[in-house]
Write a protein that holds these residues in place. Sequence first.
Motif: not given
Length: 389
Positions: A173, A175, A223
């Motif tokens: 997932e 963040p 990311w």
Amino acid sequence: MSAAGAAIVLAGLVTAAGPAAAAPAAAAPAAAAPAASTCVPGVVSLPALPGGPAGTGAVNGLGAGGLAVGTSLGLPAYWTADRTVHAVPLPDGFQSGTVTAVNTKGLMVGTVERSADHARAAFTYRRGDAAVRLLTAAATATTFGADVNDAGHVVGMDAGGPKEWVNGVAVRELPVPADAHPSTKIVSVDGINKRGDVLGTAHTEYTDWENDQLVSTTFPVVWPAGGGYPPYSLPVWTETYWTTGTQASGIDDRGRVIGFEEENYRELRRRTPAVWKKPYDAPPARPGLVSGYEHLTFDAVSPTTNVTVGSAVTFVEGYARYVRAAYWPGTGAPLALPNPAGASTDVNTEALAVSDDDRVGGAFRDLATGANAAVIWTCASKQAYAPPK
């Protein structure tokens, strides 16, 4: 009202009513950009699935071997190199959908939707499979497959949460950046490159009681691949106005990020293209606009050739009246792409995908005849040109 809530999604503008800017059907002088050595310049209108208006659809992604993916008649579809259209099989209980992306190995990713409650589920699919593979359960919160890289890593939103999947299994997932305000939420996942860096868009909204003002910021997030490093919050031009936000759109294999700032207030509309480079420590660059148009979105970037595409727009009384597929080779001013041969002068076009082999995918609508089709510009660099002011 948040900037995200105020935003008007530009994709789909070609289906809106209203006159479009006059445009030549043939290409003008070539743009200086990489081009495939064997490509032949052309604007190809793709067929629609049987059972509806001829030519209805849009190309959202481009794969190897002439493969194109997108939507036709509101259904997930793909086109092979011989320009034949194929339906992606819908799972039981779903009535519509779209293919959002495809990698060079033919793995497609997209979303299917139920008519009754508009719940969505993300899927993967390979040409010839009897059924799609659902990645998520159906949910009415934001759920869609955004992108897939050549390693088969899929990224998207699952019931409002950003995730990455490998072989159909969620592996992480994504963040919220540690330096973001506690109110920050990820509102979309917008791309993944060959290395595995993931791009998304975040939104922050809170009341600054000390200064008695509403702080509302929408900004890109990157990311890094693998999750070993914290995500980056990319700087934006406007950080505090609820009428203005910045949407991320794509990330190339070098980590270059493209997107656009949008402003929406009553009849006021503004779209300004933006480009960020690593290490993402400075506000984005402004590439300029297509001649004759007042606004520009950047909606897709090629993996390695530095080419970006999108839509040049002029708004009239808050509506996108003139929309033109735009092409930026990475330097100089952004350019326009020509209309399909035989189209009237009342045509809207948009560019939604671009590949390293110099193809651009998107859609057009001929407002004079009502024709609406998925379209591919082949050898696009040799067709892009600067329209008259």
